[in-house]
Design a protein around this motif. Sequence first.
Motif, mmCIF file in Angstrom:
data_model
loop_
_atom_site.group_PDB
_atom_site.id
_atom_site.type_symbol
_atom_site.label_atom_id
_atom_site.label_comp_id
_atom_site.label_asym_id
_atom_site.label_seq_id
_atom_site.Cartn_x
_atom_site.Cartn_y
_atom_site.Cartn_z
ATOM 1 N N LEU A 224 -8.241 -38.502 -12.384
ATOM 2 C CA LEU A 224 -7.145 -37.574 -12.612
ATOM 3 C C LEU A 224 -7.589 -36.180 -12.188
ATOM 4 N N THR A 225 -6.749 -35.515 -11.404
ATOM 5 C CA THR A 225 -7.013 -34.138 -10.995
ATOM 6 C C THR A 225 -5.842 -33.276 -11.421
ATOM 7 N N VAL A 226 -6.127 -32.304 -12.281
ATOM 8 C CA VAL A 226 -5.100 -31.438 -12.861
ATOM 9 C C VAL A 226 -5.170 -30.063 -12.209
ATOM 10 N N THR A 227 -4.013 -29.535 -11.839
ATOM 11 C CA THR A 227 -3.925 -28.169 -11.344
ATOM 12 C C THR A 227 -3.202 -27.332 -12.388
ATOM 13 N N THR A 228 -3.804 -26.211 -12.773
ATOM 14 C CA THR A 228 -3.168 -25.263 -13.687
ATOM 15 C C THR A 228 -3.003 -23.935 -12.950
ATOM 16 N N THR A 229 -2.680 -22.887 -13.664
ATOM 17 C CA THR A 229 -2.502 -21.579 -13.021
ATOM 18 C C THR A 229 -3.715 -20.678 -13.193
ATOM 19 N N ARG A 230 -4.791 -21.207 -13.835
ATOM 20 C CA ARG A 230 -5.973 -20.383 -14.080
ATOM 21 C C ARG A 230 -7.238 -21.197 -13.852
ATOM 22 N N SER A 231 -8.322 -20.497 -13.531
ATOM 23 C CA SER A 231 -9.591 -21.174 -13.275
ATOM 24 C C SER A 231 -10.471 -21.264 -14.515
ATOM 25 N N ASN A 232 -10.035 -20.644 -15.621
ATOM 26 C CA ASN A 232 -10.863 -20.690 -16.840
ATOM 27 C C ASN A 232 -10.186 -21.456 -17.971
ATOM 28 N N ASP A 233 -9.158 -22.267 -17.648
ATOM 29 C CA ASP A 233 -8.591 -23.146 -18.660
ATOM 30 C C ASP A 233 -9.588 -24.240 -19.009
ATOM 31 N N LEU A 234 -9.323 -24.952 -20.079
ATOM 32 C CA LEU A 234 -10.111 -26.131 -20.432
ATOM 33 C C LEU A 234 -9.148 -27.314 -20.488
ATOM 34 N N VAL A 235 -9.494 -28.380 -19.773
ATOM 35 C CA VAL A 235 -8.614 -29.532 -19.644
ATOM 36 C C VAL A 235 -9.304 -30.758 -20.216
ATOM 37 N N PHE A 236 -8.553 -31.540 -20.989
ATOM 38 C CA PHE A 236 -9.112 -32.705 -21.672
ATOM 39 C C PHE A 236 -8.243 -33.945 -21.438
ATOM 40 N N LEU A 237 -8.891 -35.094 -21.400
ATOM 41 C CA LEU A 237 -8.176 -36.367 -21.362
ATOM 42 C C LEU A 237 -7.592 -36.632 -22.741
ATOM 43 N N VAL A 238 -6.364 -37.153 -22.772
ATOM 44 C CA VAL A 238 -5.722 -37.555 -24.024
ATOM 45 C C VAL A 238 -5.409 -39.042 -23.896
ATOM 46 N N MET A 239 -6.178 -39.859 -24.609
ATOM 47 C CA MET A 239 -5.995 -41.306 -24.564
ATOM 48 C C MET A 239 -6.580 -41.891 -25.835
ATOM 49 N N ARG A 240 -5.957 -42.918 -26.319
ATOM 50 C CA ARG A 240 -6.407 -43.504 -27.572
ATOM 51 C C ARG A 240 -7.888 -43.892 -27.503
ATOM 52 N N ASP A 241 -8.663 -43.377 -28.464
ATOM 53 C CA ASP A 241 -10.095 -43.686 -28.589
ATOM 54 C C ASP A 241 -10.917 -43.242 -27.378
ATOM 55 N N HIS A 242 -10.382 -42.346 -26.564
ATOM 56 C CA HIS A 242 -11.131 -41.943 -25.367
ATOM 57 C C HIS A 242 -10.681 -40.542 -24.961
ATOM 58 N N GLY A 267 1.218 -48.382 -22.236
ATOM 59 C CA GLY A 267 0.340 -47.419 -22.880
ATOM 60 C C GLY A 267 0.615 -46.028 -22.339
ATOM 61 N N HIS A 268 -0.113 -45.042 -22.826
ATOM 62 C CA HIS A 268 0.049 -43.668 -22.372
ATOM 63 C C HIS A 268 -1.324 -43.033 -22.151
ATOM 64 N N VAL A 269 -1.416 -42.274 -21.083
ATOM 65 C CA VAL A 269 -2.610 -41.482 -20.817
ATOM 66 C C VAL A 269 -2.135 -40.095 -20.419
ATOM 67 N N GLY A 270 -2.872 -39.084 -20.847
ATOM 68 C CA GLY A 270 -2.409 -37.736 -20.554
ATOM 69 C C GLY A 270 -3.533 -36.742 -20.414
ATOM 70 N N VAL A 271 -3.129 -35.511 -20.115
ATOM 71 C CA VAL A 271 -4.075 -34.409 -19.969
ATOM 72 C C VAL A 271 -3.558 -33.246 -20.807
ATOM 73 N N ASN A 272 -4.487 -32.516 -21.399
ATOM 74 C CA ASN A 272 -4.152 -31.376 -22.249
ATOM 75 C C ASN A 272 -4.916 -30.157 -21.754
ATOM 76 N N ALA A 273 -4.195 -29.135 -21.312
ATOM 77 C CA ALA A 273 -4.806 -27.883 -20.870
ATOM 78 C C ALA A 273 -4.726 -26.866 -21.999
ATOM 79 N N LEU A 274 -5.855 -26.224 -22.295
ATOM 80 C CA LEU A 274 -5.935 -25.203 -23.333
ATOM 81 C C LEU A 274 -6.431 -23.904 -22.704
ATOM 82 N N SER A 275 -5.915 -22.787 -23.189
ATOM 83 C CA SER A 275 -6.415 -21.504 -22.708
ATOM 84 C C SER A 275 -7.853 -21.309 -23.169
#
Length: 307
Positions: A224-242, A267-275
């Motif tokens: 998975l490759t996530v693009t956000t609007t900033r280079s200092n965000d923190l991105v995490f995988l969101v998936m059950r038990d992983h 099932g569902h898999v996702g990404v979570n971007a945090l400032s």
Amino acid sequence: MRTKLLLAALLLAAAGLTAGCSKNSPSQPSSTLPGGGSSMDQAAVANALSLAPQVVDDGQFDSTDPTTVGGGMPGAFAAISPIRFWRTITNVERSFQFSFSDTDSTGRPTMAIVTVNKLLTGTFNILTGIPGTDSVPMDSAVHILRKPLADHWVRRILLERRPGTRDWHVVATSGVKVTSKDATTQIVSLRVQANGVDTTLTDPLAFFRLRRILSFDPDGSVTLTVTTTRSNDLVFLVMRDHRFRFHSNGDDTYTGVFMMPMLAGLGHVGVNALSFGTLFDNQAPYDSQAWLMPFLVRPNVMADELP
């Protein structure tokens, strides 16, 4: 099982707010409601959704599962040193919006879109370590920072009814978009690469037809490759038990690789971007956006079961 029963009850109650007041007999068309359908149509759609809770809820974002921050600490730029974080949801407000279209010769709609909204409130909890290190203090209880959380969760579901029949069927579902109040964090796109799959998603609320939902090999590698609007965000995988932190590529993109579990069904898999401030500044507010997408593990049994 308890969650599924609760979801079914909420859906039927949502329809009952209007359908329950109708005095029309079953053989007569009920009154038209906002959105173009009747109370009878709305109740029938709600019933169809109550039978397929896996396409209504993601079952993950409001989990209390902890996520390790990892990935190294930014040293002098950080006011705190986060070790791991988790969410505590104390209240969930749900609402369902029904929109009907494509009437048949009898004047009844044959297509329905249901938008599911949730307002999740609670706290975003951060276990912090000794500044400048990644160690956990002896008395970690006094080093848990709690930030107020208010997330708007939304998903769309498409249902169809064949002319001349009464039953509604789920034919497509969108992904899920979760955005915190006053968020500045924004996910622009999500590229998905795996065996037989290479696609870039730019709208999490676009429909995935169930027969063409993203499918992966069991125990297969997914990038998975996530693009956000900033280079200092923190991105995490969101998936059950992983759950883990993605690698920052330094150009507003973040990459993570994981193995698809041996799961049957949807099932569902996702990404979570945090400032940056969400995790590394004790004064900054919680600032988050997440995209979650539905998936199937091959073979696509769901497609075989569709009408």
